[in-house]
Design a protein around this motif. Structure first.
Motif, short mmCIF file in Angstrom:
data_model
loop_
_atom_site.label_atom_id
_atom_site.label_comp_id
_atom_site.label_asym_id
_atom_site.label_seq_id
_atom_site.Cartn_x
_atom_site.Cartn_y
_atom_site.Cartn_z
N LEU A 1 -6.74 -6.20 -2.29
CA LEU A 1 -7.25 -4.93 -2.78
C LEU A 1 -6.48 -3.80 -2.15
CD1 LEU A 1 -10.29 -6.56 -2.44
CD2 LEU A 1 -10.36 -4.85 -4.20
N THR A 2 -6.40 -3.54 -2.48
CA THR A 2 -5.56 -2.44 -2.05
C THR A 2 -6.33 -1.55 -1.10
OG1 THR A 2 -4.43 -2.45 -4.15
CG2 THR A 2 -4.21 -0.48 -2.83
N LEU B 1 -11.97 -9.55 9.14
CA LEU B 1 -12.84 -8.51 8.61
C LEU B 1 -12.47 -8.27 7.16
CD1 LEU B 1 -12.04 -7.78 11.77
CD2 LEU B 1 -13.47 -5.81 11.34
N ASN B 2 -13.39 -8.51 6.25
CA ASN B 2 -13.13 -8.35 4.83
C ASN B 2 -13.13 -6.86 4.48
OD1 ASN B 2 -13.05 -8.35 2.05
ND2 ASN B 2 -14.78 -9.76 1.78
N GLY B 3 -11.94 -6.33 4.23
CA GLY B 3 -11.79 -4.91 3.98
C GLY B 3 -11.86 -4.52 2.52
N SER B 4 -12.37 -5.39 1.66
CA SER B 4 -12.36 -5.10 0.23
C SER B 4 -13.69 -4.56 -0.28
CB SER B 4 -12.00 -6.35 -0.57
OG SER B 4 -13.01 -7.35 -0.44
N THR B 5 -14.73 -4.62 0.53
CA THR B 5 -16.04 -4.23 0.04
C THR B 5 -16.96 -3.89 1.19
OG1 THR B 5 -17.88 -4.91 -1.41
CG2 THR B 5 -16.96 -6.57 0.05
N GLY B 6 -18.05 -3.18 0.90
CA GLY B 6 -19.05 -2.89 1.91
C GLY B 6 -18.57 -1.94 2.99
N PRO B 7 -19.26 -1.90 4.12
CA PRO B 7 -18.90 -0.97 5.19
C PRO B 7 -17.48 -1.14 5.70
CG PRO B 7 -21.08 -1.89 5.58
CD PRO B 7 -20.49 -2.65 4.44
N LEU B 8 -16.95 -2.37 5.67
CA LEU B 8 -15.62 -2.63 6.21
C LEU B 8 -14.51 -2.17 5.28
CD1 LEU B 8 -16.18 -6.15 7.81
CD2 LEU B 8 -16.14 -3.92 8.95
N VAL C 1 -6.73 -9.30 -8.70
CA VAL C 1 -5.93 -8.95 -7.54
C VAL C 1 -5.40 -10.22 -6.91
CG1 VAL C 1 -5.90 -7.85 -5.28
CG2 VAL C 1 -7.24 -6.84 -7.13
N ASN C 2 -4.09 -10.30 -6.75
CA ASN C 2 -3.47 -11.45 -6.11
C ASN C 2 -3.41 -11.19 -4.61
OD1 ASN C 2 -1.98 -13.66 -5.34
ND2 ASN C 2 -0.05 -12.93 -6.19
N VAL C 3 -4.26 -11.88 -3.86
CA VAL C 3 -4.30 -11.67 -2.42
C VAL C 3 -3.41 -12.67 -1.68
CG1 VAL C 3 -6.64 -10.76 -2.56
CG2 VAL C 3 -6.31 -13.18 -2.01
N GLU C 4 -2.83 -13.64 -2.40
CA GLU C 4 -2.07 -14.72 -1.78
C GLU C 4 -2.92 -15.35 -0.67
OE1 GLU C 4 2.34 -14.48 -1.67
OE2 GLU C 4 1.97 -12.31 -1.80
N GLN C 5 -2.49 -15.23 0.60
CA GLN C 5 -3.27 -15.79 1.71
C GLN C 5 -3.92 -14.70 2.56
OE1 GLN C 5 0.52 -17.95 2.39
NE2 GLN C 5 -0.81 -19.47 3.32
N ILE D 1 0.20 -13.77 4.31
CA ILE D 1 -1.08 -13.62 5.01
C ILE D 1 -1.43 -12.16 5.23
CG2 ILE D 1 -2.31 -14.19 7.14
CD1 ILE D 1 -0.39 -16.56 7.44
N TYR D 2 -0.42 -11.31 5.39
CA TYR D 2 -0.67 -9.92 5.77
C TYR D 2 -0.13 -8.90 4.78
CZ TYR D 2 -1.87 -12.20 10.11
OH TYR D 2 -2.46 -13.02 11.05
N ALA D 3 0.55 -9.34 3.72
CA ALA D 3 1.09 -8.41 2.74
C ALA D 3 -0.04 -7.76 1.93
CB ALA D 3 2.06 -9.12 1.81
N LYS D 4 0.23 -6.58 1.45
CA LYS D 4 -0.74 -5.84 0.66
C LYS D 4 -1.01 -6.57 -0.65
CE LYS D 4 -1.28 -1.25 -1.46
NZ LYS D 4 -0.61 0.08 -1.60
N PRO D 5 -2.27 -6.84 -0.98
CA PRO D 5 -2.58 -7.51 -2.25
C PRO D 5 -2.07 -6.70 -3.43
CG PRO D 5 -4.46 -7.59 -0.78
CD PRO D 5 -3.46 -6.67 -0.13
#
Length: 730
Positions: free
Chosen positions: A18-19, A365-372, A635-639, A623-627
């Motif tokens: 997610l961006t 930490l899931n940064g795609s939704t919610g408080p995070l 959304v392609n999140v890869e890993q 693992i760390y590239a921007k989706p």
């Protein structure tokens, strides 16, 4: 990625991977200097001896989690057992040394180097003139060519797991003679040493059918010190025997048998002779250590059954027997204790070899939704953590160095390693509170309590059928919640913490691993000391915003061996609670942990492990590239399961993989790591312990650390020979 193990580098690092807006901070340089040298945090422990002290012959029975589904390391369902077979029977142009650096393998290479950079990068391999496949054919350009064509990604008929690096090759040619292979790249590739390790014969790579099916259960043509004799699924064995055409130093062992043993049965398998070498968890390691010191004293089986049931049960509880055994009648309990003591006597012939795995446990930490979704909240969570305390919790009781991991992309000892954690900062409650306040989360605000059904569903969806939890009418514990009997009390320790710790003694004994790519078996991440108590601290007032509490769903596996991980999660939850951040612990079945939760993004917080790589520019990018958003709206999140990434991180990876200057590549990797720290999508905690039960007479095998095992040197100590003391791990 794995909960607990490290799979083959050739396999895509997902289960076993997610961006977000760009942070308003400058591009950060690596905190360490470019010429900074580090050493592994702990040395390998393999009872290292010279070959002349190793006896000829014998069989090594080596525990694996399962019989490999495939012997093709480039397929999606390859696992750690696949890698072990490939290392023993196939060529690798490069292997890793004790510092996790790629070094040329002299058994196959006389040299390998970049001979041209303009207009194209050209790498020349000069092969060992004695190197032949087991059918007598020379290893040569035809094998390199077939592997490139299979893994380039241009032919979808090949069911490959990855094509990184091979997709940059333009052509492969024979050099000046049959022993030379020249590989020309279409664009520069820094990690060229990662390629052709392992190298399969053209018989396997030459056609899609041979690649997809031909090497799943057999490898007829090999080129290592061993060859695959048979795969026996009934006996759960892969049998490797000496390769008569091996030109290198002869293998000391007659055969290696890879035998599948569940993690919670490893000590028993060692004791009954089923295996000679096995990764074990901390409880079984402790049991092996005690066996070496016990002299038959303290046994409760005295006289002719006169020992009281009370004393028998007390002794059984003290030695980790499960509840059913302890509750059994006198006759059954005496039988169980007698079997245990017999096993202990057999285990006296074993020892625990320990080091640190080339892998680290992280808090995701899931940064795609919610408080995070708010990077300020993610950074506040990071600033709440005492990573030193968590490392000590896991590693100090094992006698291993308790140093937090300072990089996402390398581990201590590797050239790219530098501690870049200053990019996010250490534990600082005031700074964390300021970040939360800036994000609108304030203590004591009005809270609109969700309905019971919504609460049970968690932040994203209702609990799935089969999910497990530790209590409460809704099946989940919420740290900091004071209703339903979950009173935290004045010491800050409620039932959540009691559950996380109280089950640890017996649960940890039952194993510890889930799979990298959901296939490598066991429980994730941590080994916590037995009986560790959560820290006593008064919780802060719960934080709220717009009538909703700051509540994070902490998803953990519930299977055998997961209690140690739960203890670490309990400690993290207590640290967050001090700031007013509540956590909802949700335990889910092992088989659904990655597929249905981590990969699907159904979590706020989670713990799992990533293996280190000698080639982070290639292996860590997914693992760390921007989706990236796809045309269909997905959304392609890869890993990148945290869904956190930036354009700057992508750019740094791209630059690192394209430079042929090793110093520049290392500098770019360190800069990328600093940026990853700053996004606070994942927080490295500690390097995983590596505990291996080994027969005392077995040498050149054990806790290998970074180094690729040298299979031809493994064996049993000659009579009268001695093993030099292992270097200190401190």
């Amino acid at each position: 990625m794995s909960h607990d193990g490290v799979g083959p580098r050739a396999v895509k690092r997902s289960v076993v991977f997610l961006t977000a807006g760009a942070l308003a901070v400058p591009l950060l340089a690596g905190c360490g200097s470019d010429d900074e040298a580090t050493s592994p945090a702990a040395p390998q422990d393999i009872a290292l001896v010279a070959r002349d002290k190793v006896a000829d012959g014998g069989t090594l029975k080596w525990a694996v989690d399962a019989v490999p589904e495939t012997l093709n390391a480039f397929q999606a369902d390859a696992d750690a057992g696949t890698a072990r077979v490939a290392q023993a029977v196939l060529p690798s142009m490069f292997r890793l040394d004790a510092n996790g650096r790629p070094v040329a393998n002299p058994a196959y290479l006389e040299s390998a180097k970049v001979i041209e950079t303009e207009p194209r990068q050209v790498v020349q391999y000069k092969l060992n003139q004695q190197a032949v496949w087991s059918d007598g054919r020379e290893i040569g350009a035809a094998d390199f060519l077939a592997q490139w064509r299979a893994l380039s990604g241009k032919n979808s008929a090949y069911w490959t797991a990855r094509n990184a690096g091979y997709d940059r090759i333009e052509k492969i040619e024979r050099g000046a003679n049959d022993l030379q292979v020249q590989v020309t790249f279409s664009k520069p590739y820094a990690d060229w040493k990662s390629l052709f390790s392992p190298l399969y014969p053209k018989d396997v790579m030459g056609t899609p059918d041979a690649f997809n099916d031909g090497a799943r259960r057999k490898l007829q043509v090999t080129a290592g010190p061993f060859k695959v004799a048979k795969v026996d699924t009934a006996k759960k064995d892969v049998v490797l025997t000496r390769n008569a055409r091996w030109w290198g130093r002869p293998a000391k062992l007659n055969e290696i048998v890879l035998h599948a043993v569940p993690r919670d049965q490893r000590a028993v398998a060692l004791a009954d002779g089923s295996v000679d070498l096995a990764d074990v968890d901390s409880v079984e390691a402790q049991r092996i250590g005690l066996a070496g010191r016990e002299k038959g004293t303290g046994t409760p089986l005295q006289g002719s059954g006169k020992t009281s049931v009370k004393k028998l049960r007390s002794w059984a509880l003290a030695h980790g027997f499960d509840s059913d055994e302890v509750k059994a009648g006198r006759k059954k309990l005496r039988k169980s204790i007698a079997e245990y003591l017999e096993e202990q006597q057999a285990l006296a012939g074993f020892e625990v070899r320990k080091s640190l795995e080339p892998a680290y446990t992280q808090l995701a930490l899931n940064g795609s939704t919610g408080p995070l979704l708010d990077d300020r909240v993610r950074r506040a969570v990071a600033r709440a953590l005492n990573r030193d305390e968590l490392a000590k919790l896991v590693l100090t009781p094992l006698g291993l160095p308790a140093v937090p991991v300072g990089s996402h992309l390398a581990l201590s000892g590797q050239p790219a390693y530098a501690d870049n954690s200053d990019a996010i900062g250490g534990q600082d409650a005031k700074e964390a509170q300021a970040l939360l306040a800036d994000a609108g989360w304030v203590p004591g605000g009005p809270v609109t309590e969700p309905k019971k059904a919504e609460k049970a569903a968690g932040p994203e969806k209702k609990k799935q059928k089969g999910e497990e939890s530790d209590g409460g009418e809704d099946g989940e514990y919420i740290v900091g919640e004071d209703d339903k009997g979950h009173d935290d009390g004045p010491d800050g320790k409620g039932k959540h913490h009691e559950s996380a710790e109280g089950t640890h003694e017996h649960g940890e004994e039952s194993g510890r691993r889930l799979a990298q790519e959901g296939k490598h078996g066991g429980a994730p991440g941590a080994y916590a000391p037995k009986g560790t108590a959560a820290p006593a601290a008064a919780p802060a007032a719960p934080l709220a915003k717009d009538g909703k509490p700051l509540l994070l769903r902490f998803v953990l596996p519930s299977g055998p061996g997961s209690e140690s991980l739960n203890t670490v999660a309990g400690r993290i939850s207590a640290m967050l609670e001090r700031l007013g951040i509540r956590t909802e612990i949700s335990r889910v079945p092992d088989e659904s942990y990655f597929k249905d939760h981590i990969a699907a993004g159904d979590f706020d917080l989670a713990l799992y492990s990533w293996p280190a790589s000698a080639f982070p520019a290639t292996d860590a990018r997914p693992i760390y590239a921007k989706p990236v958003a796809a045309a269909d709206g997905s959304v392609n999140v890869e890993q990148n399961y945290t869904r956190v990434g930036t354009d700057q991180v992508n750019q740094l990876f791209d630059e690192a993989v394209a430079t042929l200057d090793e110093d520049e590549e290392r500098s770019l990797i360190r800069k990328a790591d600093s940026r990853i720290w700053a996004t606070a999508g994942s927080i490295p905690l500690y390097q995983r312990p590596q505990l291996v039960g080994a027969r005392k007479t077995l040498v050149n095998a054990g806790a290998f650390g970074f180094q690729t095992p040298v299979y031809e040197d493994m064996g049993y100590l000659k009579k009268g020979a001695k093993v030099s003391p292992a270097p200190s791990a401190s």
